[in-house]
Design an enzyme around this catalytic site. Structure first.
Site, PDB file in Angstrom:
ATOM      1  N   GLY A 136      10.440  -8.205 -14.265  1.00 46.80           N
ATOM      2  CA  GLY A 136       9.348  -9.140 -14.057  1.00 46.80           C
ATOM      3  C   GLY A 136       9.858 -10.564 -13.986  1.00 46.80           C
ATOM      4  O   GLY A 136      10.012 -11.226 -15.019  1.00 46.80           O
ATOM      5  N   GLY A 137      10.190 -11.035 -12.791  1.00 44.79           N
ATOM      6  CA  GLY A 137      10.583 -12.428 -12.606  1.00 44.79           C
ATOM      7  C   GLY A 137      12.021 -12.764 -12.953  1.00 44.79           C
ATOM      8  O   GLY A 137      12.367 -13.935 -13.103  1.00 44.79           O
ATOM      9  N   GLY A 185       0.792  -1.227   0.000  1.00 45.54           N
ATOM     10  CA  GLY A 185       0.000   0.000   0.000  1.00 45.54           C
ATOM     11  C   GLY A 185       0.823   1.275   0.000  1.00 45.54           C
ATOM     12  O   GLY A 185       0.411   2.293   0.562  1.00 45.54           O
ATOM     13  N   LEU A 186       2.017   1.210  -0.641  1.00 35.92           N
ATOM     14  CA  LEU A 186       2.877   2.399  -0.772  1.00 35.92           C
ATOM     15  C   LEU A 186       3.261   3.018   0.575  1.00 35.92           C
ATOM     16  O   LEU A 186       3.374   4.234   0.704  1.00 35.92           O
ATOM     17  CB  LEU A 186       2.201   3.464  -1.652  1.00 35.92           C
ATOM     18  CG  LEU A 186       1.857   3.059  -3.085  1.00 35.92           C
ATOM     19  CD1 LEU A 186       1.181   4.213  -3.807  1.00 35.92           C
ATOM     20  CD2 LEU A 186       3.098   2.618  -3.852  1.00 35.92           C
ATOM     21  N   CYS A 212       0.528   1.016  -9.469  1.00 40.20           N
ATOM     22  CA  CYS A 212       0.517   0.170  -8.270  1.00 40.20           C
ATOM     23  C   CYS A 212      -0.851  -0.483  -8.096  1.00 40.20           C
ATOM     24  O   CYS A 212      -1.856   0.201  -7.938  1.00 40.20           O
ATOM     25  CB  CYS A 212       0.853   0.987  -7.029  1.00 40.20           C
ATOM     26  SG  CYS A 212       0.856  -0.003  -5.523  1.00 40.20           S
TER      27      CYS A 212
END
Length: 314
Positions: free
Chosen positions: A253-254, A78-79, A136
């Site tokens: 990403g991964g 949540g930032l 986000c």
């Protein structure tokens, strides 16, 4: 502190954002810098990206807000952050001392939020890049800009008006019908660099309590399971938008190893960022950079930039 010499073939220049290696940390995974100082040699890192900074201090979402699942991690932080004023007073001094390129990630509820934070960061010479987090997926309004091309273009243009020295990066959301459309909007608004992708929206359910595993119900899904999806997003954006516009891409990403990084370069990335894998091995960015140097030697390549967009589809 003097920088440790690195292979000059690994150096890249992303629209003026100069990196000694093409490997950065992904925002949200290393805090403000001191958290990893004992386990990550910043002298050998291409660049450090902070967690998101907002105008006001944020407590973040209620716990539980992190769930480890097969193939990755679901987070709903949540930032959470100290806010702009505390960041400038308490966190910036350490960033000034970092022997690597520094990028600050910025988030907000409104255009005015982004503009105020970006304008406050712009004068600080130690900040080489400002990355807009418009994507986000674990805050209630975090996707407003990241999924609307018109609003993203307007937001980027508004921040561009106050950011002249630092390079402006826009971090794109994969949770859209066509990520290339959003990439074009960011470029039209004045983005120097694109970073993609952020996490995918996901959820997990506790079968014993019949309740969501995260208090926020949904969160951002990251880790090795998203790599094929992120790789395709980079390939599509590079081919349709970034290559014609001459705008570099930071792919993420991964990514867990050198081969993963090479895949992203071939798909169109000019640099890569490591995120979730840092929780397992904080030294991974250095290992990937060393692996890239060996890869260049094996394949007789003059520099890592020679890999960008070299995917053979014929």
């Amino acid at each position: 502190m003097d920088a440790t010499p690195t292979d000059p073939r690994l150096a890249v220049d992303l629209a003026g954002l100069r990196l000694r290696t093409p490997v950065l940390t992904a925002s949200g995974t290393c805090g403000y810098g001191p958290e990893y100082a004992d386990v990550l040699d910043y002298r050998r890192l291409g660049g450090f990206v902070t967690k998101s900074i907002t105008r006001e201090e944020r407590r973040g979402n209620d716990p539980p807000r992190l769930v480890e699942l097969p193939g990755g991690v679901l987070n709903s932080i949540g930032l959470a952050n100290v806010g702009l004023q505390r960041f400038l007073a308490e966190k910036l001094p350490f960033l000034r001392s970092l022997p690597t390129t520094v990028v600050v990630n910025v988030a907000g509820h409104s255009v005015a939020d982004y503009v105020e934070v970006a304008a406050a960061l712009e004068p600080h010479q130690c900040i080489a890049g400002i990355e807009l987090n418009v994507s986000c997926p674990n805050v209630a309004d975090g996707l407003v800009f990241g999924t609307d091309a018109r609003r993203l273009r307007e937001l980027t243009a508004a921040v561009r008006a106050v950011v002249r020295r630092a390079r402006l990066i826009v971090k794109l959301s994969p949770n859209v019908t066509d990520i290339a459309e959003l990439a074009q909007a960011a470029i039209d608004g004045g983005a120097d660099i694109l970073s993609l992708t952020n996490t995918y929206v996901g959820m997990s359910i506790d079968v014993h309590t019949w309740r969501p595993a995260l208090a926020n119900v949904t969160g951002g899904w990251s880790g090795p399971a998203i790599k094929p999806l992120a790789l395709y997003a980079v390939h599509r954006v590079y081919r349709l938008v970034a290559k014609p516009a001459g705008v570099p891409i930071i792919g993420m990403g991964g990514i867990q190893n050198t081969d993963d990084a090479v895949e992203f370069f071939l798909a169109g990335a000019s640099a890569i960022a490591v995120g979730t894998a840092l929780f397992i091995d904080p030294s991974l960015p250095i290992k990937i950079a060393d692996g890239l140097a060996a890869y260049l030697e094996t394949h007789d390549l003059p520099r890592v930039a020679a890999l960008t967009g070299r995917l053979r589809c014929d």
